[in-house]
Design a protein around this motif. Sequence first.
Motif, PDB file in Angstrom:
ATOM      1  N   TYR A  15      78.662 -46.780  -7.943  1.00  0.00           N
ATOM      2  CA  TYR A  15      78.007 -48.050  -8.244  1.00  0.00           C
ATOM      3  C   TYR A  15      76.541 -47.983  -7.828  1.00  0.00           C
ATOM      4  O   TYR A  15      76.132 -47.099  -7.073  1.00  0.00           O
ATOM      5  CB  TYR A  15      78.725 -49.200  -7.521  1.00  0.00           C
ATOM      6  CG  TYR A  15      78.850 -48.989  -6.025  1.00  0.00           C
ATOM      7  CD1 TYR A  15      77.874 -49.473  -5.147  1.00  0.00           C
ATOM      8  CD2 TYR A  15      79.931 -48.291  -5.496  1.00  0.00           C
ATOM      9  CE1 TYR A  15      77.989 -49.261  -3.781  1.00  0.00           C
ATOM     10  CE2 TYR A  15      80.043 -48.079  -4.130  1.00  0.00           C
ATOM     11  CZ  TYR A  15      79.070 -48.563  -3.279  1.00  0.00           C
ATOM     12  OH  TYR A  15      79.175 -48.349  -1.930  1.00  0.00           O
ATOM     13  N   ILE A  17      73.594 -49.474  -5.674  1.00  0.00           N
ATOM     14  CA  ILE A  17      73.213 -50.310  -4.537  1.00  0.00           C
ATOM     15  C   ILE A  17      72.002 -51.137  -4.967  1.00  0.00           C
ATOM     16  O   ILE A  17      71.920 -52.325  -4.710  1.00  0.00           O
ATOM     17  CB  ILE A  17      72.911 -49.446  -3.305  1.00  0.00           C
ATOM     18  CG1 ILE A  17      74.184 -48.715  -2.865  1.00  0.00           C
ATOM     19  CG2 ILE A  17      72.313 -50.287  -2.175  1.00  0.00           C
ATOM     20  CD1 ILE A  17      73.972 -47.654  -1.799  1.00  0.00           C
ATOM     21  N   SER A  18      71.079 -50.470  -5.645  1.00  0.00           N
ATOM     22  CA  SER A  18      69.930 -51.143  -6.244  1.00  0.00           C
ATOM     23  C   SER A  18      69.347 -50.248  -7.330  1.00  0.00           C
ATOM     24  O   SER A  18      69.498 -49.030  -7.253  1.00  0.00           O
ATOM     25  CB  SER A  18      68.861 -51.463  -5.191  1.00  0.00           C
ATOM     26  OG  SER A  18      68.308 -50.273  -4.668  1.00  0.00           O
ATOM     27  N   ALA A  20      69.889 -54.155  -9.334  1.00  0.00           N
ATOM     28  CA  ALA A  20      71.057 -54.882  -9.840  1.00  0.00           C
ATOM     29  C   ALA A  20      70.886 -55.149 -11.329  1.00  0.00           C
ATOM     30  O   ALA A  20      69.765 -55.165 -11.844  1.00  0.00           O
ATOM     31  CB  ALA A  20      71.219 -56.205  -9.097  1.00  0.00           C
ATOM     32  N   LYS A  32      69.218 -46.564  -5.927  1.00  0.00           N
ATOM     33  CA  LYS A  32      70.099 -46.103  -4.854  1.00  0.00           C
ATOM     34  C   LYS A  32      71.540 -46.133  -5.351  1.00  0.00           C
ATOM     35  O   LYS A  32      71.975 -47.105  -5.949  1.00  0.00           O
ATOM     36  CB  LYS A  32      69.937 -46.986  -3.610  1.00  0.00           C
ATOM     37  CG  LYS A  32      68.538 -46.869  -3.014  1.00  0.00           C
ATOM     38  CD  LYS A  32      68.407 -47.650  -1.744  1.00  0.00           C
ATOM     39  CE  LYS A  32      66.993 -47.484  -1.203  1.00  0.00           C
ATOM     40  NZ  LYS A  32      66.859 -48.067   0.125  1.00  0.00           N
ATOM     41  N   GLY A  34      75.776 -45.679  -4.826  1.00  0.00           N
ATOM     42  CA  GLY A  34      76.885 -45.844  -3.902  1.00  0.00           C
ATOM     43  C   GLY A  34      78.125 -45.142  -4.437  1.00  0.00           C
ATOM     44  O   GLY A  34      78.285 -44.977  -5.645  1.00  0.00           O
ATOM     45  N   THR A  82      71.367 -39.208  -3.074  1.00  0.00           N
ATOM     46  CA  THR A  82      71.981 -40.513  -3.299  1.00  0.00           C
ATOM     47  C   THR A  82      70.945 -41.585  -3.635  1.00  0.00           C
ATOM     48  O   THR A  82      71.267 -42.775  -3.626  1.00  0.00           O
ATOM     49  CB  THR A  82      72.809 -40.954  -2.079  1.00  0.00           C
ATOM     50  OG1 THR A  82      71.949 -40.999  -0.937  1.00  0.00           O
ATOM     51  CG2 THR A  82      73.969 -39.999  -1.833  1.00  0.00           C
ATOM     52  N   GLU A  83      69.715 -41.171  -3.928  1.00  0.00           N
ATOM     53  CA  GLU A  83      68.679 -42.094  -4.385  1.00  0.00           C
ATOM     54  C   GLU A  83      67.573 -41.312  -5.069  1.00  0.00           C
ATOM     55  O   GLU A  83      67.455 -40.094  -4.899  1.00  0.00           O
ATOM     56  CB  GLU A  83      68.116 -42.929  -3.234  1.00  0.00           C
ATOM     57  CG  GLU A  83      67.367 -42.131  -2.190  1.00  0.00           C
ATOM     58  CD  GLU A  83      66.869 -43.007  -1.049  1.00  0.00           C
ATOM     59  OE1 GLU A  83      67.577 -43.959  -0.663  1.00  0.00           O
ATOM     60  OE2 GLU A  83      65.769 -42.731  -0.554  1.00  0.00           O
ATOM     61  N   SER A 113      79.815 -45.869 -13.168  1.00  0.00           N
ATOM     62  CA  SER A 113      79.468 -47.251 -12.853  1.00  0.00           C
ATOM     63  C   SER A 113      79.459 -48.071 -14.127  1.00  0.00           C
ATOM     64  O   SER A 113      79.524 -47.535 -15.241  1.00  0.00           O
ATOM     65  CB  SER A 113      78.074 -47.300 -12.216  1.00  0.00           C
ATOM     66  OG  SER A 113      77.080 -47.000 -13.194  1.00  0.00           O
TER      67      SER A 113
END
Length: 122
Positions: A15, A17-18, A20, A32, A34, A82-83, A113
Amino acid sequence: MPTGRLPAPEGASVYFISPADGDTVSGPVMVKFGLAGMGVAPAGMHKEGTGHHHLLVDVDEIPTDRPLPSNEQFIHFGGGQTETELDLEPGEHTLQLVLGDWKHQPHDPVVSSERITITVTE
């Protein structure tokens, strides 16, 4: 080494994180990632229950019959990142995360996602 698509653990998810879904952002865009129910491992390292992130930019379909390509629309994070920061043209863009196995192949079932839409301002 195994061939074909590797199984994903039940309930695994990836997913954002940002940002959105629906966000309006200015560039560069910080993204970012997740992950739940699996671990992150670098590309080329075969370890059950792990994978690495791929960020799909303005892609409508996830190819599952082969390793994901590597280009401006299919961005690989084979080092286990992860980002990232993206330089996107102003306008509307879709983003989607897909976890790939040690050889960049989506798992079975695909761990992806929701596709989100963001608007980039100048």
